[in-house]
Design a protein around this motif. Structure first.
Motif, PDB file in Angstrom:
ATOM      1  N   VAL A 143       0.859  -1.176   0.000  1.00 10.48           N
ATOM      2  CA  VAL A 143       0.000   0.000   0.000  1.00 10.48           C
ATOM      3  C   VAL A 143       0.900   1.232   0.000  1.00 10.48           C
ATOM      4  CG1 VAL A 143      -1.805   1.255   1.240  1.00 10.48           C
ATOM      5  CG2 VAL A 143      -1.830  -1.249   1.199  1.00 10.48           C
ATOM      6  N   SER A 169      -5.573   5.310   2.113  1.00 12.89           N
ATOM      7  CA  SER A 169      -4.882   4.035   2.300  1.00 12.89           C
ATOM      8  C   SER A 169      -5.529   3.241   3.434  1.00 12.89           C
ATOM      9  CB  SER A 169      -3.389   4.231   2.531  1.00 12.89           C
ATOM     10  OG  SER A 169      -3.189   5.049   3.630  1.00 12.89           O
ATOM     11  N   ASP A 170      -6.126   3.923   4.392  1.00 12.94           N
ATOM     12  CA  ASP A 170      -6.839   3.185   5.440  1.00 12.94           C
ATOM     13  C   ASP A 170      -8.048   2.455   4.861  1.00 12.94           C
ATOM     14  OD1 ASP A 170      -6.978   2.571   8.352  1.00 12.94           O
ATOM     15  OD2 ASP A 170      -8.982   3.388   8.088  1.00 12.94           O
ATOM     16  N   LEU A 177      -6.720  -0.553   3.062  1.00 13.09           N
ATOM     17  CA  LEU A 177      -6.362  -1.611   4.022  1.00 13.09           C
ATOM     18  C   LEU A 177      -7.619  -2.368   4.450  1.00 13.09           C
ATOM     19  CD1 LEU A 177      -3.725   0.320   6.164  1.00 13.09           C
ATOM     20  CD2 LEU A 177      -3.258  -1.654   4.709  1.00 13.09           C
ATOM     21  N   GLN A 194       0.126  -7.401   4.382  1.00 12.40           N
ATOM     22  CA  GLN A 194       0.062  -5.976   4.038  1.00 12.40           C
ATOM     23  C   GLN A 194       1.389  -5.293   4.325  1.00 12.40           C
ATOM     24  OE1 GLN A 194      -3.220  -4.837   6.532  1.00 12.40           O
ATOM     25  NE2 GLN A 194      -4.727  -5.346   4.980  1.00 12.40           N
ATOM     26  N   LEU A 207       3.127  -1.496   4.145  1.00 11.38           N
ATOM     27  CA  LEU A 207       2.894  -0.073   3.933  1.00 11.38           C
ATOM     28  C   LEU A 207       4.188   0.581   3.446  1.00 11.38           C
ATOM     29  CD1 LEU A 207       0.683   2.144   4.470  1.00 11.38           C
ATOM     30  CD2 LEU A 207       1.819   2.544   6.648  1.00 11.38           C
TER      31      LEU A 207
END
Lengths: 90, 271
Positions: free
Chosen positions: B142, B154-155, B158, B177, B179
């Motif tokens: 991400v 991006s939240d 996710l 995931q 980041l």
């Protein structure tokens, strides 16, 4: 405020403001994530009904959908103001 | 399936997804892996330019999905690395050109061809193209900028990764995931003008896999059609190398996240 005040002023730590705003909005969006699309509408309509009796803001109404094995719980909480002034229900 | 599918996604546009996809795929190839990188941005083909193979596109992803070309015909072999291939996006305006079944078939065929990694460069947004890019993924990178709208988006991404992917639907274990913080400017962080690595990690509740400093070398690399990871003298290139190593399981400390005091030679000759 004097004309030359801007010379003395330190730049605002805008990153702190950004962090605080994000912390709040992200938490709020996470709480309704994956919840049915009608929740915001439900929240607004509930607010209208509650407003007939007490003065509350949209922020005072909290809706959560909790998933347990096999069923969902719709949790609703309304924070009433300290001195709830009841209107006449008419 | 033995091939690992990695989606590079972000929600918000312009944060560095394609730059990251190109460098990640190239970095994995440097590590000796057989890698395909696929542009999922139907209608807005761009990965080919960043990879420097735009004049060699004959067939694209949609052609393969529709059976108008074989996978072998459409895969463009990288000029620099033997084990690196690009699958370009179609320039059709038909947004429904990709289907879930079609994408699945291409991924299965890449697996049969012995690919170790498939990097899926997602389009911006959360529409169909973005959904298809992430659906089959095992890993997600991400990409986020230290900026309010990018962090918020991006939240959401996710959240989608945790619910709207095949792994999530089948209960196959969570997608991994990662980041990746890009366009990071330590000098602006130091004076409180930009969210710090720690701020972003705290807000999103996930640690970064890498931090790519804001760098003029990124534009220079895309101008030249050379993934920035190959610019070994640039901080951005080195930060991408570190990131790829971490994704492959290596432990490496973060670099370029503090303000650098330039030495005399750096001042004179750049760096």
């Amino acid at each position: 405020m004097g004309i030359l005040d801007f010379l003395k002023r330190k730049p605002e730590p805008t990153a702190t403001v950004a962090k605080e705003r994000l912390r709040i909005i992200v938490a709020q969006e996470r709480s309704t994530r994956g919840a049915p699309d009608y929740l915001p509408l439900l929240r607004n309509e509930l607010l209208e009904v509650i407003k007939k009796y007490v003065h509350v803001d949209l922020e005072a109404i909290n809706i959560n959908v909790e998933r347990d094995s096999g069923h969902e719980i719709l949790e609703l909480s309304v924070a009433l103001p300290d001195h709830a002034q009841a209107k006449s229900a008419g | 399936m033995t091939a690992e599918i990695i989606v590079v996604t972000s929600g918000k546009g312009g944060v560095g997804k394609t730059t990251t996809s190109a460098s990640l795929a190239t970095g994995l190839a440097i590590a000796g892996k057989k890698v395909a990188v696929i542009d999922f941005d139907v209608g807005l083909r761009n990965l080919d330019l960043i990879m420097g193979c735009e004049r060699r596109v004959v067939y694209d992803f949609v052609n393969v999905v529709h059976g108008e070309a074989t996978l072998k015909q459409a895969l463009i072999k990288d000029k620099r690395y033997e084990t690196l291939y690009v699958l370009a996006a179609s320039q059709t305006r038909d947004k429904d050109a990709l289907t879930q079944e079609g994408v699945e078939k291409v991924l299965e065929d890449l697996d049969k061809e012995g690919f170790d990694y498939v990097v899926c460069d997602s389009p911006a947004g959360i529409e169909k193209g973005a959904h298809l890019a992430m659906y089959f993924a095992d890993h997600a990178v991400v990409v986020v900028n230290p900026e309010v709208s990018s962090v918020r988006d991006s939240d959401r991404i996710l959240g989608l990764l945790a619910s709207k992917t095949r792994r999530a639907e089948r209960g196959d274990g969570a997608i991994k995931q990662h980041l990746l913080l890009t366009r990071y400017n330590p000098a602006r962080v130091a004076v409180g003008e930009m969210l710090s690595v720690k701020d972003v990690e705290e807000i999103l509740g996930i640690n970064v896999v890498g931090v790519i400093p804001e760098s003029e070398n990124v534009l220079a690399a895309s101008n030249a059609g050379v993934p920035v990871i190959l610019d070994e003298n640039s901080f951005a290139g080195q930060a991408y190398s570190d990131t790829v190593a971490r994704i492959l399981g290596e432990e490496r400390a973060l670099r370029f996240t503090e303000v650098q005091k330039k030495g005399f030679f750096q001042r004179v000759f750049g760096g």
